[in-house]
Structure formats: structure tokens, C-alpha cells
Design an enzyme around this catalytic site. Sequence first.
Site, mmCIF file in Angstrom:
data_model
loop_
_atom_site.group_PDB
_atom_site.id
_atom_site.type_symbol
_atom_site.label_atom_id
_atom_site.label_comp_id
_atom_site.label_asym_id
_atom_site.label_seq_id
_atom_site.Cartn_x
_atom_site.Cartn_y
_atom_site.Cartn_z
ATOM 1 C CB SER A 88 115.893 96.234 32.147
ATOM 2 O OG SER A 88 116.232 94.978 32.723
ATOM 3 C CG ASP A 89 118.235 99.102 37.781
ATOM 4 O OD1 ASP A 89 118.895 98.115 38.179
ATOM 5 O OD2 ASP A 89 118.227 100.184 38.388
ATOM 6 C CD1 TRP A 90 119.859 91.994 38.531
ATOM 7 C CD2 TRP A 90 120.310 93.500 36.953
ATOM 8 N NE1 TRP A 90 120.937 91.535 37.799
ATOM 9 C CE2 TRP A 90 121.230 92.434 36.817
ATOM 10 C CE3 TRP A 90 120.382 94.561 36.050
ATOM 11 C CZ2 TRP A 90 122.222 92.399 35.843
ATOM 12 C CZ3 TRP A 90 121.378 94.541 35.074
ATOM 13 C CH2 TRP A 90 122.275 93.469 34.969
#
Length: 846
Positions: free
Chosen positions: A246-248
Site C-alpha cells: 500500500s501507499d503509506w
Amino acid sequence: MTYGNGNRGDQGDTARDRAREAAVEAVVEAALGKLDLDTKARLLSGQDMWSLPAIPEIGLRSIVMSDGPIGVRGVRWSADDPSVALPSPTALAATWDPELARRAGRLLAQEARRKGVHVLLAPTVNLHRSPLGGRHFEAYSEDPYLTGAIGTGYVQGVQSGGVATTVKHFVANDAETDRFTVNNVVGERALRELYLAPFEAIVTGARPWGIMTAYNTVNGTSMTEHRHLVHGVLRGSWGFDGFNVSDWLAARSTVGAVKGGLDVAMPGPTTVYGPALAAAVRAGEADESEVDAAVRNVLRLAARVGALDGAEPAVTRPPEPVDGTALAREIARRSFVLVRNRGVLPLRSGAEVALIGAAARDARILGGGSATVFPARVASPLDGLTAALPEGALTYAVGADPSDELAYADQGFELRAVCRNAAGDVIGERSLPTGQVQWLGSDLPDGVSHDALHSVEITGTFTPRESGEHSFGTRGLGGFTLRVDDTVVYDGTQEMGAESDPFEAFFGAPRERATVRLTAGEPVPVSLRHPVELPFEMPMPAVVFGLLHLGPRRDPDELIAEAVDAAREADVAVVVVATTETVESEGFDRTDLRLPGRQDDLVRAVAAANPNTVVVVNSGSPVELPWRDDVAAVLLSWFPGQEGGDALADVLLGTEEPGGRLPTTWGALADAPVTRVTPQDGQLAYSEGVFIGYRAWERSGATPAYPFGHGLGYTDWTYESVDVTATTGTTGTTGVTGPAATATATVTATVRVRNTGPRPGREVVQLYLSPAEPDADRPARWLAAFASVIAAPGETVEARLELPRRAFETWDETAHAWTLRDGGYHLTAGRSLTDARVTTRLELKP
């Protein structure tokens, strides 16, 4: 030329590779079989800001990730841990050279290994859908083919060094406004032909070991839960076998994420995975087989990067070492795009030069946000020209500062961060090359823990380079005590503002706190004390705040007048104009394309005083240039990385040729055909379909300032012919007729060009396809292939380019499949989209 069959290094399809991969899979399965549910769930959740946990009982070491794409920052967000800083991705794309991108990747792999990093969070291959996208400097182009070609080279280079890439942000993360919540409504055809196309090219051509899924939603489904695009397209149709991270802070649902195909939720230690995932399996809300599939992907990643015992790494012998300084300089000069030149460049020997602009002295070498790295050295334009020109040949004037906003304390400051516990005792220190403290997760000075840390003080000295009223300020949330010259000038608290982006809210808005009159050359003590108290819950502990500074504010008219005087006395005036971090950065989009401050006024005034005015544009993506016809030359330098100033001297003085071509269209915002980046009721409709970038400009009939593919050099080129060969063996010639190719034919174009100028040069040969009969549902033309050639004066060379089958296909939304569009095509070779030189006709038969 294709971008699907590049050199894969140790990733190719040889018999040895297949045997090694089979052996790796056996090790992965054996390791997976030893793990219980709780351990598997823990492995899929970040243990901190940048890493996954080690599991010693199966020989798994911690996997460390780091931001890119222009460098490898490592796990510390600090200038005290320097990194090589390459030019921005727009600059890399402007080279139109996948092999140069591959070399950049090799250097970044070298940097990653030096810093103990296994996974580089790059490249960004979203498209320049609208010129207002605030993060476009971090992406390559408006064109999916060029983006895929450069991205493929980059991934091949990084992974040839045994370091994983994560191609991002999958998919349609093409703007920053409300990026966490926006639902991008994209038609199936546009999704396939534009936004998915670079990802597909890289997955099939470079076999990346990772993909990062985006914050946004696409057609009603969050990308971290998008089973159709992840399982059906990415893993199914394209055969991707890497890990999906995932993106953060993007993952929001435990069950939705694991069923949607998300392997890893970052950052930790608090995520939707870990104990929550194990609980969901025990409750019957998720299947353990889904967890196993994700763990299998993580273990395969670990094997590839050499972090799993018993598995041979994908790369056992890294490439030869790369000289980072030399490569950064080469990429910069190869990326510079000369869009206008009335004979003033290269500068004649012995010319007296007036260098003008705040950005000439304090260069902006990179964009803001997570792409930030901290180089050990920066060569500004003033540095580069001072070193290259004879003594006395260069004068400098500020002219106009693009920003009157405070920035992190830098020039003239010598700082350190002092950590104290609740009793006031010092428990640790760290040097601080700038006034920014950004300690995320476990990144703390030696001997310091978050439990014991009570306050941090930025302390040191400041030696002004100018006399006058200096402004000081803070950035961050919570309490601050600011001292300058042993006097408390501010003692108060900063509350959270109304920023819509969570990261912007967390970092806090810059605030001016005091002005102090100081004398040039006389050092004064400065300090900023900050109690460590987060005003809201965070998924990981963090200490983020900063000391800000701005030099004396002088009257802009007075500064411009000084620049005009300097220009009038010189043979040539070189004006460097720039954007700022408040214009181009992560977390927000642009509201206009104007240069900030009084820079346009500065250029007009200098050009009126000296007809030999050269303007260097220091920005990561397009800006409006309303004075472009009034100056002798315009050179686009992008964000040029740490060696930008020396590369600029190379190009201005003619030691090297500006090698860049535009990877995206430059024009006025009023004429731009796609400008909407702000959602309405949470949705952003991509109503333009497949018409973005130059496709949209041509459809609208508007004329941009500079078209896609445009760029001048220091020599001239004549295009002599374009010949097309199909597998039938029939060869076409320059003109309006050509070979008949079947649907299964391999189509190859050979373009002959001659250097008719006075010096050696490099030419980017660009091939564009257009339907012989205008077709309303297709662009007027599109980039089909490109290649670079080098020739001496008078020399004729050939560029041989393969046209990929996809160049002749469109996505059929009824059949949900690619459809070959037969019929007549014009194939044009030229110097840009609008500078056609030779054309042939190609008949594609079913």
C-alpha cells in the site's frame, strides 16, 4: 525499438533462470509451511515506518524500504545521511533514453545497497493528465508509451543491482487534491490505453518485484481493495508475481484489502493487518489461503533481494560501481531542453555574462514531499558558471526572489538537535545540517527512545550573508520556544490547521514568529525548543518540526533595477527563474502555471536592457512563459539534481549539447484542454477519455507554446527517408504508399538522418502513427516508437525502430479486449509531434 524486450539482466527467461526460480519457490513454500497464522499476519504489516519484521526461525531478515525516485533516502529523513540526488523524473524522461534510465537505476541500486535498503519505492509512472498536477515532477510524461519506455529502463537498472522496485501509484493517482478520498471515474478504454499502459509495459518488459497501490478510489473501489485491477489485470492478464504494498496509510479495511490482493500494509506498527488480519481469519471473514498468497509474495521478494536463507538471490553479482557525481551531471545536461535559440547559445568565447535570479544562487534541485533526498553537495548555476568562466567574466544579481516565504534554516546555519528527558537531562544528540527534524518510527538519535524523549531543541549559530531584518519561524504542531541572539522572540503553541491532506495537517503550516535585525558575517546563537507531544493518534511515533528562516526582504523594484544595470553592462544576461516548494510538491495541486513572485517582470526588464537574454527555467513541470518571444533563448533545466549547476555551465558554454526533448506539452493554462483536478462531491470524472496531453491539444485546435517532443540542439539535421518493412518482405519508401502488413507482421521502420550542422550531435528520432482516414474516436496521431542517433558533421546514420503491435490497437469496451485496427496509416518521422520530416503510408490488413 520496443520497450517490452529490453535487457533484463539476471531476470531473463533463460533455462538457468527458470531453474533458479523453481528452486526459490521450493524454499518459499517450505518457509511458508513453518509459519502460524499470527506470524503470517504480522509479516504483512510494517514493523515501523520503513521495514517488515524479521522471522529468524525461517531465516527471514527484515526487509527495508526507502523512498525514491531520484535518490535513496534510507530510513532517516535527514541531511545528516546524504544521498546522491539525480535530476527529477521529468528530466529523466526528457532524455528520451531508456538506456540512460537503466544506468540511473544501477546507480540507485548501488546507493540502496550502501544504505541497507532492499526495496526502492519508485518509479512513479502516473501520467500528466492535467498541467495542474502538483506532483508531476515525480512522474515522467503525458504519454503512456514514453512513460513505459523510461520506466522499463529504470526498473531493469535498479533490479540488475539486486534491489526491488515498486512501480507506483497503481492506478490513476494523477493529481493530489483529496487524494485519500477521491473516486476517479475512468472509462475502461482510457484506463487501458492510457493509465494502465505504462504499468503493463513495465510489468511485461521488466518484471518488477513490487507494485504500490494508490490512495485513491477507481470507479467506486479503493485501489488497496481493487480485486479486479490487482487480481484480474495485474496478476491475471499481465502475470505479475511480485509483492503489492500500500501507499503509506492507504489501507483502510482488513478484509477488503486482503481480498482485494494487497500483500503489505504500511507503515507500522499499527495497520489493518497484523492482529486484525489474524482475527478476521479466525472469525471467518477472510480465508487463510488469502493470507498465504500474500505471505508467499513477500517471501518471494525476500528471496529475490537476498533476505531469505536457502534461496539464491536474483542477482548474485551486482554491476560494476557507478560514479554518481558524473552520472548525475550527464543526466542533467542530457535532459535540458532548449526550446528557443536565436543564435545566442552556445555562448561565444570571452563573453561577459550577467547571471541573474535567486535560483541561480540557491538552486532548487528537486521537488518537495516524499521524493526529497539530501545530497552531500549541490552545484548551483552560480557555482557552475563561476568555476567555468574566466575570473572577471561573471557578475551576479538577485533580481527577484521567487518566494517571500520562510524555508527550513539552511544557508549560514550550523545546527544540532539535542534530546532531553522529563528531568531536562540530555539523553542524545544528532547533527542537523538543516533546520528540519523529521524522525519517523525508530529513526532517533543513538540512545534515545520515544518513551524517554520529552523535548527536542534545535540549537546552534547563524551567520547571515546579508545585513537587515531576518525573519524566523516554526513549522509543526505543539509548543515552541524560539530564541535568537539569546533573546526569546516567540513562546507559544501551534494548533492543527484546516489542511485537507493528512500529511499536510501533520507537518503543520509554516508560521513566521519574529524578525531580528542582524549584520552580515556576525554569528548569533539560535535555538528552537519543542516539547514532544502529538496532538492526535498516529500509526507510528514521530517527531516532526522545524526552524524556518527568510533573509531580509528587499524592495522588488530595487532588485530588478540592479539586475537591469548588470544586464546592460554584460554581453549576455542569463536569468534563472524557478518554482518553489509551495508551487510544486506532494500533497496539493497547482492553481495556476505562473512563475511565483516578480520573476516575469524581471525577465521582461532584463530582456529590454539586453537583447542577448537567456532564460533558464528551473521547474519540474510546465510553467507559462509570457515573455518567450522577447528573449534570445529559453532553456528548460527541470529540477536538475545535485550537479545541475555544472551541467548548466557545460551546456551554456557549448562543452556539451542540450540533449532533451519535451516529454509533456508546454502551454498557457487558458488553452490547456484538460484542467480539472478538483473533485466534485468526492468524484473526479475523467470525461476527456483518451484525449489528454498532446492528443487533447490537437483535438482542441489550440496551439501550445512548445509541442510534445520539441527540443533544439547545437547542430542541424536533415531527414532523408523513412522505409517500412513488414514480415512479408515488402519494403515501403518515403511518400504516400508503403507495404501491406498482416495482423501478425513485425513492422520495422528505418529512418535515415544526416547531420548537416557544424558540430557533432545527438538526435531523437520520433515516429508517430496517424489513421489515413480521420477517426473521431482516436487521436489525430500518437507516439509509436523513438530512438537516439549520434552523428558527426556531414555523417548519415540510420535509426531502426520496431513498432509494437499495441501501437495499432485500441481497447474494445464491448469485447473487453484489445482490437487490432486495420486499414491505412501514415507513419511520420520527425523532430517533434509537429515537426514532421518524412512520411510513408502503411496498410495494415486483417
